[in-house]
Write a protein that holds these residues in place. Structure first.
Motif, PDB file in Angstrom:
ATOM      1  N   UNK A  12       0.826  -1.206   0.000  1.00  0.00           N
ATOM      2  CA  UNK A  12       0.000   0.000   0.000  1.00  0.00           C
ATOM      3  C   UNK A  12       0.861   1.258   0.000  1.00  0.00           C
ATOM      4  N   UNK A  18       2.499   5.121 -10.067  1.00  0.00           N
ATOM      5  CA  UNK A  18       1.044   5.155 -10.245  1.00  0.00           C
ATOM      6  C   UNK A  18       0.347   4.111  -9.400  1.00  0.00           C
ATOM      7  N   UNK A  19      -0.860   4.423  -8.990  1.00  0.00           N
ATOM      8  CA  UNK A  19      -1.720   3.447  -8.324  1.00  0.00           C
ATOM      9  C   UNK A  19      -1.200   3.000  -6.974  1.00  0.00           C
ATOM     10  N   UNK A  20      -1.758   1.874  -6.528  1.00  0.00           N
ATOM     11  CA  UNK A  20      -1.368   1.285  -5.240  1.00  0.00           C
ATOM     12  C   UNK A  20      -0.220   0.322  -5.513  1.00  0.00           C
ATOM     13  N   UNK A  75      -0.863  -8.555  -3.318  1.00  0.00           N
ATOM     14  CA  UNK A  75      -1.700  -7.367  -3.567  1.00  0.00           C
ATOM     15  C   UNK A  75      -2.090  -7.217  -5.037  1.00  0.00           C
ATOM     16  N   UNK A  77      -4.704  -7.891  -6.648  1.00  0.00           N
ATOM     17  CA  UNK A  77      -6.041  -7.337  -6.890  1.00  0.00           C
ATOM     18  C   UNK A  77      -6.029  -5.799  -6.786  1.00  0.00           C
ATOM     19  N   UNK A  78      -5.181  -5.296  -5.910  1.00  0.00           N
ATOM     20  CA  UNK A  78      -5.090  -3.834  -5.751  1.00  0.00           C
ATOM     21  C   UNK A  78      -4.366  -3.198  -6.944  1.00  0.00           C
ATOM     22  N   UNK A  81      -7.039  -2.945  -9.767  1.00  0.00           N
ATOM     23  CA  UNK A  81      -8.053  -1.887  -9.698  1.00  0.00           C
ATOM     24  C   UNK A  81      -7.434  -0.494  -9.773  1.00  0.00           C
ATOM     25  N   UNK A  82      -6.151  -0.362  -9.435  1.00  0.00           N
ATOM     26  CA  UNK A  82      -5.571   0.981  -9.347  1.00  0.00           C
ATOM     27  C   UNK A  82      -4.560   1.276 -10.437  1.00  0.00           C
TER      28      UNK A  82
END
Lengths: 260, 783
Positions: A12, A18-20, A75, A77-78, A81-82
């Motif tokens: 995180x 970019x993103x998570x 992570x 999946x994160x 989505x991000x």
């Protein structure tokens, strides 16, 4: 079997591309920046010991490629989505260039975006190993004048420039120069002007500014090391704005982040 | 005076006031101390004294009617909507017919007890002791339930494994069919009841329901009269006079007619809600999908030219009113449900019956208005699913970023299949809403006893350890099998105990008004308590899953894998609550050297998931007395403190009587250190679809990660991952300056608090004080 010495895997992360993202912090760095906020990573690729609440603790653990991949995939999946992924940081991830390249390659083959944070302070062969598997390079530009860079942080500006330009030429890779704003060092006006000149030379229109922070100070204490910038005050927001405006005036889009 | 009109040819009563009037009304709500009002109890009791010999449901109906006819009513300054449960704001009301005893035992402490104090005037105390208590002693629902409690249920309570709720108050945790009442109006239901009575003259339910519906009509009349009187009393022509005149006219219309405007719909909604409050005095007569069922009225009014400002003004009035009704709970109950959660819970967005995401301008307005008012009620939640539009998701994120924990999020991708697995139709499952705190229900169709019992899994584990202490050659398998067998044993008992409470409500507390607005009570002539609803659940909360996960893993590793000490020696240390330096060393070893739930260790998380699954499936083997299913829940709200008090030292390093993990599915405080993605991954290992009754996850977020547009973007992406991970519920605690100060004081509780700065790796608790102070100083300005 490729192995890498890693001193932290941070999930995180939201300020490292970019993103998570999951940031893999690799041990070892050829530079000795006085302001380094991860001083436990400086020097050779070997574990170090520090003392937390009077107890000795080893920093740095050897990981196989599979072991670190297993952590990264947690992570997934994160990332999906991000638009996030992994970022190799350090230390200087190019010190362990073979491991870094193997890791980035494996991650990229899973469709996970990849990034590195680097100072480019190694011969060009190092960055060339990782570039084919790197989507984003967050490239730190520090002190641009050669004798000074060598003196203060042990840097070789020729290496830095060659690595930076190699990254710019890699067609699949986005490069974002980042400038740590250290009062009395990188944030000196003449240094900033040299950076701007160099960016113009390279045709780069974007830069991230990372204002000096003191979050690493406790670590020097834990490592039983002197910390030269202990008393250095943070930049005022006026000073940061002034630097920001300096870049804007030169048609370089500057993003200040990390702190405000 | 002449009726003036505003711009756009709108009626004068739609003229809006200055922005500050909601602020003034809000301040007035909190100006006085909370007091106990005996009014309802007196009127109820007086009516009961006159109806001896009649059927209970008729007596209840007449008592409710007596309250509606005689309770003192008021229209407060500036109010646009009528309907105050008590004249004095935020008064607690009593139902001695349910349980006359608890208030007696707290009569002298309730004004200074630790949580949720109320004033109790000396005259009222005397009246309570001399009239109400003697009348209801021996004749209350509590007495009935106590007499029915079987020895095994009693033993399970004594074992501190089960707690039965709702033994001292009426029907709550239910959502009436607001869509129907708004579509048809009161008159329609009275007409239906009249016809039913003609067809089935012996059915007491219909007769009772009609008594209350007629009283509700008269209650509207009383407000109409009061508004008219107040209008006349205005000595000079004023806008207030115009407003009051309209309020009087509106109340006269709504006594029978269906509402046509947004204003009328809100008025009817609120007074129906108040009537149900008088009937039940219950926790959580929740509001359901307000943005859906009010939207047609919103559209009509907007089309007629009603201004956004006027809509905001009356909706704001409605929001304030939901904070006027507070729940008087016993000290024990207040510990578990601190801060009077009255449960005016609202679910925004979510699937409609066509499987499309339903969001409309009213959904946005309701979040905007929350931002302006920021009071705990209505307790807003947002239903999230794979189709949520980014714009609404961003709006939701921005509201969460305010840091008040509102809105909560509920995941349609979990809740809908959960209900399908319990025999709910697809249309109905997609229409679920939130009731109480985090329970879900099918609005207008369910009597769910969602909060009927607490089932302490960690306490069962403790008893299991004790039972095996002297068994030679304990293996992990034996430990696990014994735990499961004990869960089965107590599941049988908790279902029996719940049924006793269920029967108590059937016998003592039918609610004909409420029931008429729950399908299919009107069709089959039965009260909800008699099984008249379409869906008939009972919800049993499994407590302590995170601690159980940590404890099971630690025992297995310490004793059975590493052979560091014998099983017996460990249990002895637990019995002594880790006393002495050896005990403390063991405790530190257990805390620091074994992985914990919340850190994405699949092996550990899945073991706990299996236990929870076993519990949920075991519950599924039983049917309640209304023929419905027992549904598992996994939440504690604030009960993690009192329920922790019931459990001795456990192998997760928790000392005797210390709190459990908060919320329900959140990791134990201070034991997760890999950040929010790892927490979600751990929680997702527990099959949330099995927690049909409800689950609760508190997630702590540092404000620096939510800063600016990029922060919102990444937070929204995080929530999409939450959706895909099929976690049922989450609410956010945004770490403020106060939390960081607490982290400085209690670093052991904040091991996972990471300072997130580019290219930097460290935890907050590892920083020196000066740097921590600096971060704290900045915390307030981060967003």
């Amino acid at each position: 079997m490729e192995r890498g010495l890693i001193f932290n895997i941070q999930r995180y992360a939201v300020h490292d591309g970019s993103g998570i993202r999951t940031v893999v912090f690799l041990q070892g760095c050829p530079l000795h920046c006085l302001w380094c906020s991860n001083p436990e990573s400086q020097g050779a690729v070997k574990p170090v010991t520090w003392y937390k609440n009077g107890q000795a603790k080893t920093v740095g653990q050897w990981y196989t490629l599979d072991a670190v991949l297993a952590e990264i995939e947690k992570d997934e999946i994160f990332y999906q989505t991000s638009g996030g992924g992994i970022t190799l940081s350090g230390g200087e991830c190019l010190v362990q260039a073979d491991f870094s390249a193997a890791l980035l390659r494996a991650v990229k083959s899973l469709g996970i975006p990849t990034a590195i944070e680097t100072t480019g302070a190694l011969p060009i062969t190092a960055i060339n190993k990782v570039l084919p598997y790197t989507d984003e390079v967050l490239f730190d530009l520090k002190i641009m004048a050669q004798p000074l860079a060598k003196q203060v942080i042990g840097d070789n500006v020729a290496f830095v420039k060659a690595s930076f330009e190699a990254a710019l030429q890699a067609s699949e890779t986005t490069v974002i120069p980042r400038i740590p704003l250290i009062p009395g060092y990188t944030a000196q006006m003449d240094n900033l002007h040299q950076i701007i000149d160099y960016l113009h030379q390279c045709g780069v229109k974007k830069v991230h500014l990372l204002p000096f922070h003191q979050y690493g100070s406790q670590k020097y204490h834990d490592l039983n090391r002197a910390y030269a910038l202990e008393k250095t005050p943070l930049l005022t927001s006026e000073a940061i704005t002034q630097i920001h405006d300096l870049f804007t005036a030169e048609n370089i889009d500057a993003v200040v982040y990390g702190l405000d | 005076m002449t009726t003036s009109t505003t711009t756009n040819d709108r009626p004068a009563f739609e003229t809006t006031r200055t922005n500050t009037h909601l602020e003034t009304m809000k301040a007035n709500l909190f100006r006085q101390k909370r007091q106990i009002s005996l009014e309802r109890a007196k009127l109820y009791t007086q009516s009961y004294q006159q109806t001896i010999g009649e059927p209970t449901i008729i007596r209840r109906a007449k008592a409710t009617a007596a309250i509606l006819d005689h309770v003192a009513i008021s229209i407060r300054p500036d109010e646009r909507l009528v309907g105050n449960r008590t004249i004095r704001p935020r008064s607690g009301i009593l139902s001695p017919e349910m349980d006359p005893y608890w208030i007696m035992s707290e009569i002298d402490t309730i004004d200074h007890r630790p949580q949720d104090q109320f004033e109790f005037t000396p005259e009222d105390k005397i009246y309570y002791q001399e009239v109400l208590l003697p009348y209801w002693s021996g004749h209350s629902m509590k007495d009935f339930i106590n007499a029915q409690i079987t020895p095994d249920v009693q033993q399970a309570q004594k074992d501190l494994v089960i707690k039965l709720n709702q033994t001292d108050k009426g029907q709550g945790h239910i959502i009436m069919d607001f869509e129907q009442i708004l579509q048809h109006g009161l008159g329609y239901f009275k007409q239906q009841l009249t016809e039913k009575i003609a067809q089935q003259p012996m059915n007491d339910f219909f007769k009772a329901a009609k008594i209350v519906f007629e009283a509700v009509t008269r209650h509207f009349d009383r407000y109409a009269d009061l508004a008219a009187r107040l209008a006349q009393a205005e000595t000079t022509p004023s806008y207030r006079q115009i407003e009051l005149t309209e309020m009087a006219a509106m109340c006269r219309r709504l006594r029978t007619a269906k509402p046509t405007t947004f204003y009328e719909a809100l008025q009817l909604l609120w007074l129906v809600s108040i009537a149900a409050q008088y009937e039940s005095n219950a926790s959580s007569l929740s509001l359901g999908r307000m943005d859906q069922y009010l939207y047609p009225f919103y559209q009509t009014s907007k089309a007629q030219g009603t201004s956004d400002e006027f809509i905001r003004e009356i909706l704001g009035d409605f929001y304030l009113k939901t904070n006027d009704v507070v729940l008087l709970r016993s000290a024990e109950s207040a510990k578990c449900f601190a801060g009077f959660p009255t449960g005016y819970t609202v679910a925004l967005g979510g699937y409609d019956k066509y499987g499309q995401y339903a969001v409309n301008p009213l959904s946005y307005e309701m979040l905007d208005l929350y931002e302006a008012i920021q009071l705990p009620q209505p307790n807003l939640s947002v239903r999230i699913n794979a189709q949520i539009p980014r714009r609404f998701l961003n709006k939701t994120c921005e509201t969460i970023r305010l840091g008040t924990g509102i809105p909560m999020l509920f995941n349609d991708e979990v809740c809908v299949p959960g209900f399908l697995s319990k025999g709910v139709t697809l249309d109905d499952a997609r229409d679920y809403a939130v009731v109480g705190c985090v329970e879900t229900t099918i609005p207008g169709k369910t009597y769910g006893l969602h909060d009927i019992a607490l089932f302490n899994l960690l306490r069962i584990f403790e008893l299991t350890l004790a039972a095996l202490k002297d068994v030679p050659e304990v293996t992990y398998d034996l430990l696990r099998q014994t735990l499961l067998a004990n869960i089965d044993h107590y599941v049988a008992i908790v279902t029996k105990g719940s049924d006793i409470v269920d029967l108590g409500h059937r016998t003592f507390a039918p609610t004909p008004f409420l029931s008429t607005l729950i399908s299919d009570c009107l069709a089959n002539g039965q009260d909800v308590t008699a099984g008249g609803a379409r869906y008939n659940f009972s919800g049993i909360q499994g407590i302590g899953e995170p601690n159980l996960a940590d404890a099971l893993y630690a025992v297995n590793q310490l004793v059975f894998v590493n052979h560091e000490m014998t099983f017996k020696a460990l249990v002895q240390q637990l019995d002594h609550n880790f006393a002495g330096s050896d005990g403390e060393a063991l405790r530190q070893h257990l805390i620091h050297d074994f992985d914990k739930y919340g850190n994405d260790n699949a092996e550990l998380d899945l073991e706990c998931a299996k236990i929870f699954r076993h519990f949920a499936l075991e519950l599924d083997k039983y049917k309640n007395i209304r023929g419905g299913a027992f549904n598992a829940g996994a939440y504690t709200v604030s009960a993690h403190i009192p329920l922790g008090h019931d459990v001795g030292a456990t192998p997760d390093g928790r000392k005797a009587h210390d709190q459990l993990a908060d919320g329900g599915l959140s990791p134990m405080v201070g034991r997760d250190h890999l950040g929010p993605t790892a927490v979600l991954k751990s929680v997702s290992k527990i099959d949330n679809t099995l927690a049909v009754n409800g689950s609760l996850l508190n997630l702590k977020f540092s404000p620096d990660t939510l800063k600016g547009d990029a922060g919102i973007r990444k937070f929204a992406d995080f929530l999409l991952a939450f959706t895909q991970l099929k976690i049922r519920h989450v609410q956010f605690n945004i770490q403020s300056k106060a939390t960081l100060l607490d982290a400085q004081k209690h670093p052991e509780n904040y091991a996972g608090l990471v300072v997130r700065v580019a290219g930097y790796s460290a935890f907050f608790v590892d920083l020196n004080k000066q740097i921590q102070d600096d971060i704290i100083a900045r915390a307030e300005h981060r967003l």
